[in-house]
Scaffold this motif. Structure first.
Motif, PDB file in Angstrom:
ATOM      1  N   LYS A  20       0.832  -1.192   0.000  1.00  0.00           N
ATOM      2  CA  LYS A  20       0.000   0.000   0.000  1.00  0.00           C
ATOM      3  C   LYS A  20       0.881   1.261   0.000  1.00  0.00           C
ATOM      4  O   LYS A  20       1.759   1.410   0.841  1.00  0.00           O
ATOM      5  CB  LYS A  20      -0.896   0.006   1.241  1.00  0.00           C
ATOM      6  CG  LYS A  20      -1.874   1.169   1.234  1.00  0.00           C
ATOM      7  CD  LYS A  20      -2.646   1.274   2.516  1.00  0.00           C
ATOM      8  CE  LYS A  20      -3.623   2.450   2.422  1.00  0.00           C
ATOM      9  NZ  LYS A  20      -4.201   2.755   3.728  1.00  0.00           N
ATOM     10  N   GLY A  21       0.623   2.105  -0.955  1.00  0.00           N
ATOM     11  CA  GLY A  21       1.314   3.400  -0.983  1.00  0.00           C
ATOM     12  C   GLY A  21       2.813   3.314  -1.160  1.00  0.00           C
ATOM     13  O   GLY A  21       3.533   4.246  -0.836  1.00  0.00           O
ATOM     14  N   VAL A  22       3.298   2.192  -1.676  1.00  0.00           N
ATOM     15  CA  VAL A  22       4.742   2.039  -1.830  1.00  0.00           C
ATOM     16  C   VAL A  22       5.249   2.774  -3.064  1.00  0.00           C
ATOM     17  O   VAL A  22       6.287   3.425  -3.039  1.00  0.00           O
ATOM     18  CB  VAL A  22       5.106   0.539  -1.921  1.00  0.00           C
ATOM     19  CG1 VAL A  22       6.484   0.361  -2.544  1.00  0.00           C
ATOM     20  CG2 VAL A  22       5.061  -0.078  -0.542  1.00  0.00           C
ATOM     21  N   PHE A  23       4.437   2.704  -4.129  1.00  0.00           N
ATOM     22  CA  PHE A  23       4.951   3.172  -5.412  1.00  0.00           C
ATOM     23  C   PHE A  23       5.331   4.651  -5.394  1.00  0.00           C
ATOM     24  O   PHE A  23       4.579   5.489  -4.900  1.00  0.00           O
ATOM     25  CB  PHE A  23       3.931   2.927  -6.526  1.00  0.00           C
ATOM     26  CG  PHE A  23       4.532   3.150  -7.871  1.00  0.00           C
ATOM     27  CD1 PHE A  23       5.212   2.131  -8.511  1.00  0.00           C
ATOM     28  CD2 PHE A  23       4.481   4.398  -8.477  1.00  0.00           C
ATOM     29  CE1 PHE A  23       5.816   2.331  -9.732  1.00  0.00           C
ATOM     30  CE2 PHE A  23       5.090   4.618  -9.700  1.00  0.00           C
ATOM     31  CZ  PHE A  23       5.752   3.576 -10.333  1.00  0.00           C
ATOM     32  N   GLY A  24       6.486   4.933  -5.920  1.00  0.00           N
ATOM     33  CA  GLY A  24       6.936   6.320  -6.009  1.00  0.00           C
ATOM     34  C   GLY A  24       7.568   6.835  -4.736  1.00  0.00           C
ATOM     35  O   GLY A  24       8.020   7.970  -4.682  1.00  0.00           O
ATOM     36  N   HIS A  25       7.607   6.003  -3.696  1.00  0.00           N
ATOM     37  CA  HIS A  25       8.235   6.423  -2.444  1.00  0.00           C
ATOM     38  C   HIS A  25       9.557   5.711  -2.229  1.00  0.00           C
ATOM     39  O   HIS A  25       9.798   4.659  -2.802  1.00  0.00           O
ATOM     40  CB  HIS A  25       7.291   6.141  -1.271  1.00  0.00           C
ATOM     41  CG  HIS A  25       6.114   7.060  -1.262  1.00  0.00           C
ATOM     42  ND1 HIS A  25       4.922   6.717  -1.858  1.00  0.00           N
ATOM     43  CD2 HIS A  25       5.959   8.302  -0.771  1.00  0.00           C
ATOM     44  CE1 HIS A  25       4.066   7.717  -1.727  1.00  0.00           C
ATOM     45  NE2 HIS A  25       4.662   8.700  -1.079  1.00  0.00           N
ATOM     46  N   GLU A  26      10.364   6.300  -1.355  1.00  0.00           N
ATOM     47  CA  GLU A  26      11.638   5.673  -1.048  1.00  0.00           C
ATOM     48  C   GLU A  26      11.434   4.557  -0.049  1.00  0.00           C
ATOM     49  O   GLU A  26      10.615   4.672   0.869  1.00  0.00           O
ATOM     50  CB  GLU A  26      12.605   6.708  -0.462  1.00  0.00           C
ATOM     51  CG  GLU A  26      13.131   7.663  -1.499  1.00  0.00           C
ATOM     52  CD  GLU A  26      14.491   8.215  -1.128  1.00  0.00           C
ATOM     53  OE1 GLU A  26      14.772   8.318   0.085  1.00  0.00           O
ATOM     54  OE2 GLU A  26      15.272   8.537  -2.046  1.00  0.00           O
ATOM     55  N   VAL A  27      12.144   3.453  -0.230  1.00  0.00           N
ATOM     56  CA  VAL A  27      12.102   2.381   0.758  1.00  0.00           C
ATOM     57  C   VAL A  27      13.512   2.106   1.253  1.00  0.00           C
ATOM     58  O   VAL A  27      14.489   2.257   0.522  1.00  0.00           O
ATOM     59  CB  VAL A  27      11.480   1.089   0.180  1.00  0.00           C
ATOM     60  CG1 VAL A  27       9.991   1.222  -0.014  1.00  0.00           C
ATOM     61  CG2 VAL A  27      12.152   0.706  -1.127  1.00  0.00           C
TER      62      VAL A  27
ATOM     63  N   LYS B  34      17.310  -6.716  -3.995  1.00  0.00           N
ATOM     64  CA  LYS B  34      17.150  -5.539  -3.140  1.00  0.00           C
ATOM     65  C   LYS B  34      15.989  -5.787  -2.192  1.00  0.00           C
ATOM     66  O   LYS B  34      14.841  -5.489  -2.510  1.00  0.00           O
ATOM     67  CB  LYS B  34      16.897  -4.283  -3.982  1.00  0.00           C
ATOM     68  CG  LYS B  34      18.133  -3.810  -4.730  1.00  0.00           C
ATOM     69  CD  LYS B  34      17.802  -2.829  -5.821  1.00  0.00           C
ATOM     70  CE  LYS B  34      18.993  -2.635  -6.757  1.00  0.00           C
ATOM     71  NZ  LYS B  34      18.594  -2.104  -8.053  1.00  0.00           N
ATOM     72  N   VAL B  35      16.296  -6.349  -1.030  1.00  0.00           N
ATOM     73  CA  VAL B  35      15.267  -6.749  -0.077  1.00  0.00           C
ATOM     74  C   VAL B  35      14.998  -5.596   0.891  1.00  0.00           C
ATOM     75  O   VAL B  35      15.918  -4.929   1.350  1.00  0.00           O
ATOM     76  CB  VAL B  35      15.714  -8.011   0.700  1.00  0.00           C
ATOM     77  CG1 VAL B  35      14.662  -8.410   1.722  1.00  0.00           C
ATOM     78  CG2 VAL B  35      15.990  -9.145  -0.269  1.00  0.00           C
ATOM     79  N   VAL B  36      13.718  -5.374   1.164  1.00  0.00           N
ATOM     80  CA  VAL B  36      13.328  -4.287   2.060  1.00  0.00           C
ATOM     81  C   VAL B  36      13.805  -4.584   3.478  1.00  0.00           C
ATOM     82  O   VAL B  36      13.762  -5.733   3.939  1.00  0.00           O
ATOM     83  CB  VAL B  36      11.797  -4.103   2.036  1.00  0.00           C
ATOM     84  CG1 VAL B  36      11.363  -3.015   3.013  1.00  0.00           C
ATOM     85  CG2 VAL B  36      11.343  -3.754   0.631  1.00  0.00           C
ATOM     86  N   LYS B  37      14.275  -3.550   4.155  1.00  0.00           N
ATOM     87  CA  LYS B  37      14.838  -3.693   5.503  1.00  0.00           C
ATOM     88  C   LYS B  37      13.814  -4.338   6.440  1.00  0.00           C
ATOM     89  O   LYS B  37      12.635  -3.969   6.431  1.00  0.00           O
ATOM     90  CB  LYS B  37      15.223  -2.305   6.027  1.00  0.00           C
ATOM     91  CG  LYS B  37      16.182  -2.339   7.188  1.00  0.00           C
ATOM     92  CD  LYS B  37      16.547  -0.925   7.617  1.00  0.00           C
ATOM     93  CE  LYS B  37      17.548  -0.951   8.745  1.00  0.00           C
ATOM     94  NZ  LYS B  37      18.912  -0.738   8.324  1.00  0.00           N
ATOM     95  N   GLY B  38      14.302  -5.305   7.186  1.00  0.00           N
ATOM     96  CA  GLY B  38      13.439  -5.950   8.160  1.00  0.00           C
ATOM     97  C   GLY B  38      12.738  -7.200   7.644  1.00  0.00           C
ATOM     98  O   GLY B  38      11.980  -7.839   8.373  1.00  0.00           O
ATOM     99  N   PHE B  39      12.985  -7.552   6.400  1.00  0.00           N
ATOM    100  CA  PHE B  39      12.346  -8.752   5.844  1.00  0.00           C
ATOM    101  C   PHE B  39      13.404  -9.746   5.398  1.00  0.00           C
ATOM    102  O   PHE B  39      14.545  -9.386   5.117  1.00  0.00           O
ATOM    103  CB  PHE B  39      11.436  -8.377   4.668  1.00  0.00           C
ATOM    104  CG  PHE B  39      10.251  -7.553   5.091  1.00  0.00           C
ATOM    105  CD1 PHE B  39       9.084  -8.181   5.527  1.00  0.00           C
ATOM    106  CD2 PHE B  39      10.304  -6.165   5.082  1.00  0.00           C
ATOM    107  CE1 PHE B  39       7.999  -7.416   5.927  1.00  0.00           C
ATOM    108  CE2 PHE B  39       9.226  -5.407   5.495  1.00  0.00           C
ATOM    109  CZ  PHE B  39       8.069  -6.030   5.920  1.00  0.00           C
TER     110      PHE B  39
END
Lengths: 530, 345
Positions: free
Chosen positions: B280-287, B312-317
């Motif tokens: 949700k709301g990920v697109f266009g945002h920094e991860v 490129k794995v998201v932090k915490g996963f």
């Protein structure tokens, strides 16, 4: 070999077998010259066919045939003509003589290089005979992986020819370092040798990369290992990085020797010391150095990162500085000279004229935003032909006419030389100046057919190519004629000061009767002290 | 003379065209002046110092003049740096996407161009875009390299298989603009042509509205030929059945795929954290990534996370997601990207 009479000139004695097993750098140079000039003729015929197709809109040849024509024109001209021709033919012949040596450091390696070159060329010719190649000389993936044509033969040919270049380069570097005559310091070397030296360094360092790249390409085609094709998990843009990491330095392998010849010819025919010897010598090395870090300017719209584009554009601009210094110095050399307009000098002047256009149009392509428009259009085609043909080939022709009397002991016919030079010069500008405008109007390159708005300029360009063809036909004819009927050449017809003009024309097998001792630089003209 | 050169001028039909031409002209005049200095100097020397007799005249001994050479180098260095900087500034404008751009998916294939609008409308070798509105082309290739080139806009971008590239522009002139393929792609490379039709915004709205109404009424007008069946893959997918003749939005197809391919097991679309991050709301945002770097979740990142999820794995996963390379077709990846985009940004 010891039975050979060293007072004979190198052309005398022995049949075909003695040529094919010769260790004499001069004979090997001549063998390279015959091979490369033959390939030049073949590549030239393909070029004329390409232009013939583009004479009018509508097909003359099928699209696939046309695609093979421009691929073979490019591949043959780059790998089998313009890269080897000056270093391997003229360099082989004159490098040892100009430093006062008997031969190159490794004569057997030198002969081996010629055979390797011929085997590689044979594979490329085999690719032509077995249906041709249609990928463009750049072999861009994934098209080159999927193309049904003889890509494997062609790339293996390139791979094998690479070794010839590496070995020749190595041979030249060692020869220059170890075999200079007493008194021949680095700073007394003719500028031709500085250029050959810089070229040799690039050949040794850059050529392995194209070797690796072609091997990866063949492995991907044969074994389906995914390096470059995204279907197999590869990255097609990676290939472009590998390819240009070699092929951009290779551009300087092509142009630097031409610059070296022009430095010689301008001084001799102006009877002036070269203007700024050190600047010209070290700018060759500077260009060689920068050439390794600008490859990405071929890829501004390939999807490489903006940061990479920033750096490659910036670094590419730096090439302009040493290059312009050379052009400025050649022109300044003529100031207050005594200018003798023989054919070699005419070609040297043509070089300055055409190469200046080639160099300056590089600025358009190095500027990021302008390149977004001009990339892959005829502007690029015109630009690199002004550098490669207007530069390197004009330099080669200057050198060929300049050294022809020394190599074969015969003068070429001066009048015919001037006529052929004029035809080539006019034809060249008609062929390629028009292509700058085509590119600015947006005509993409490698097009089998074009929209009607591009018709008039294309027609003019094709007519120009016929002038070039006629010029070269005349030249080939009079060169061969002069071997038999040309006036006997004196030892030093141009009154030049470098060592090759102190010995007989043609030279004896051992070049010098006794080792020369060098006490001055190569361009000590100028009686009037100021 | 100036008039003569005018016939080589292209219309300036995008916001960038005039700027690129301005730098072109600047470089042209710099080059012209440098060329004339060299060539006039050369011709003058050749004439002035030509050898008159058989024996050469005595010449002076001049070996160089370092101050002159250094000044030439310095002046030139300044000029080329100025050209570089100017080119870079305009280039950054070329590659910067404007917020609120009209997005169109472009697929290059041997040897045609396909366009797909966000409402599901598809066209081949022809696209309509409104004048004055920023447009963002999200481009992919079905086979080999291509390059999308619009000379009237002075813009070009390679189209690369296995990744997205984008081309942003704002058209400022109505009319038809030629599109070329500029990267050699085989037999019919020179016939891989398309037209970009720039129209007034109202006309563009009307063009889309008419089609949408026709689709919802199940009308299959003459346009059917240009809009359907160039994409055979969607039909065979049981998870994305066609709802009669209603327009299929790429995002809707993506939503169906999202369930069918089992993505819902690990990714929520509500913000809830499951095995994987919520989309949700990920697109266009920094991860934040687990190597402490940051990345903007754009089209290419979503694509890469589908084909190379461990990269490129998201932090915490944990890096446990399987690859969908070979499982998902390019068109399906486009649909999933459209869906994830629709989850708010």
């Amino acid at each position: 070999m010891s039975a050979t009479d060293h007072t004979k000139n190198y052309l005398q004695g022995g049949g075909l077998w003695s040529w094919l097993t010769t260790l004499d750098h001069k004979r090997i140079g001549v063998m390279y010259m015959i091979a490369t000039m033959f390939f030049f003729a073949i590549g030239g015929i393909f070029a004329l066919l390409v232009r013939l197709e583009l004479f009018k809109t509508g097909p003359l040849f099928s699209p696939d045939t046309y695609n093979k024509f421009f691929t073979l024109h490019g591949a043959i001209m780059v790998f089998m003509f313009i890269i080897p021709v000056i270093p391997a033919a003229l360099g082989n012949f004159f490098l040892p003589i100009q430093i006062g040596a008997k031969d190159v450091a490794f004569p057997r390696l030198n002969l081996l290089s010629w055979y390797i070159f011929m085997i590689g060329s044979f594979l490329l010719v085999l690719a032509v005979l077995s249906g041709g190649v249609d990928t463009g000389w750049t072999f861009y993936t994934p098209y080159s992986i999927r193309s049904a044509t003889s890509v494997i033969f062609a790339t293996l040919g390139v791979f094998i020819m690479g070794f010839s270049g590496i070995l020749t380069g190595l041979n030249f570097i060692v020869t220059i370092h170890k075999l200079r005559a007493p008194g021949m310091t680095f700073h007394r070397m003719p500028l031709f040798l500085w250029a050959i030296y810089a070229t040799a360094i690039i050949q040794v360092l850059a050529t392995p990369v194209i070797g690796i790249t072609t091997v990866l390409l063949v492995m991907e085609r044969v074994l389906h290992i995914g390096f470059f094709d995204p279907k197999l998990g590869g990255d097609p843009v990676l290939f472009q990085h590998f390819f240009w990491f070699y092929s951009h330095p290779a551009v300087y392998i092509m142009i630097l020797p031409g610059m070296g010849i022009v430095s010689e010819v301008i001084t001799v025919f102006s009877r002036k010391h070269i203007f700024g010897y050190h600047a010209i010598a070290y700018s060759s090395l500077a260009i060689a150095g920068i050439s390794f870090i600008v490859w990405g300017h071929h890829m501004f719209v390939s999807s490489q990162s903006p940061l990479a584009n920033f750096l490659f554009s910036l670094l590419t601009m730096l090439v302009a500085v040493p290059t312009a210094i050379k052009v400025f110095n050649w022109t300044a050399t003529m100031y207050r000279g005594s200018i003798w307009l023989q054919t070699p000098m005419l070609y040297a002047l043509a070089f300055i004229f055409l190469f200046t256009i080639g160099g300056l149009t590089g600025l358009f392509l190095a500027a990021l935003s302008v390149d977004v428009h001009l990339h892959d259009t005829y502007f690029v085609v015109a630009h690199f032909h002004y550098v490669m043909m207007g530069g390197t080939v004009m330099g080669l022709l200057a050198g060929l006419h300049y050294w022809w009397p020394k190599m074969f002991g015969r003068m070429y016919p001066e009048g015919w030389g001037k006529l052929s030079c004029s035809l080539i010069f006019i034809g060249f500008n008609l062929t390629f100046l028009t292509q700058f405008f085509l590119g600015k109007m947006g005509m993409p390159r490698r097009y089998h057919d074009y929209l009607p708005q591009y018709a008039p300029l294309n027609m003019a360009s094709t007519v120009g190519s016929w002038f070039i063809g006629a010029g070269f036909l005349i030249m080939f004819t009079y060169f061969i004629w002069s071997l038999f009927k040309g006036a006997k050449a004196p030892a030093n017809p141009w009154d030049a000061k470098t060592l090759e003009w102190t010995i007989e024309s043609p030279p004896t097998t051992h070049n010098f009767h006794k080792e020369p001792v060098v006490t001055t630089g190569p361009y000590e003209y100028g009686e009037v002290k100021i | 003379m100036i008039q003569f050169f005018k016939i080589f001028e292209l219309p300036r039909s995008s916001t960038m065209a005039g700027k690129i031409d301005a730098l072109y002209d600047f470089v042209f005049w710099v080059s012209m002046i440098s060329f004339l200095i060299i060539v006039i100097g050369m011709v003058y020397f050749v004439w002035r110092y030509r050898r008159r007799g058989v024996t050469p005249e005595p010449t002076p001994y001049i070996t160089g003049h370092t101050p002159t050479e250094v000044s030439v180098a310095v002046v030139l260095f300044i000029i080329v740096m100025a050209i570089f900087y100017w080119g870079w500034v305009d280039y950054t404008e070329i590659i910067t996407s404007k917020p609120g751009s009209l997005e169109i998916n472009v697929t290059g294939r041997q040897w045609l161009w396909e366009f797909e609008y966000t409402n599901g409308r598809k066209t081949v070798n022809e696209a309509l875009v409104p004048k004055g509105q920023p447009v963002k082309l999200i481009m992919g290739s079905a086979d080999v390299l291509h390059s999308f080139y619009v000379p009237d806009f002075r813009l070009k971008q390679d189209v690369v298989p296995g990744a997205y590239t984008k081309l942003d522009f704002t058209a400022i002139q109505t009319g038809e603009h030629q599109v070329f393929c500029a990267e050699y792609c085989g037999t019919a490379h020179s016939k891989m042509l398309a037209k970009l039709k720039v129209v007034e915004p109202e006309e563009y709205q009307k063009w889309q509205k008419t089609w949408e109404v026709e689709q919802s009424l199940g009308v299959q007008p003459a346009q059917a030929a240009e809009s359907s069946e160039s994409r055979p893959t969607g039909i065979e997918n049981p998870a994305a059945p066609r709802h009669g003749a209603a327009p299929e939005l790429p995002a809707e197809r993506g939503k169906a795929l999202f369930t069918a391919k089992g993505c819902t097991a690990c990714h929520s679309v509500t913000g809830q954290i499951l095995v994987g991050p919520s989309l949700k709301g990920v697109f266009g945002h920094e991860v934040d990534l687990n190597d402490d770097s940051r990345i903007t979740a754009d089209e290419n990142y979503i694509r890469e996370s589908l084909t190379d999820p461990q990269l490129k794995v998201v932090k915490g996963f944990q890096p446990v997601m399987p690859t969908y390379k070979g499982t998902l077709k390019d068109e399906e990846i486009n649909d999933l990207v459209a869906y994830i985009k629709s989850l708010g940004n």
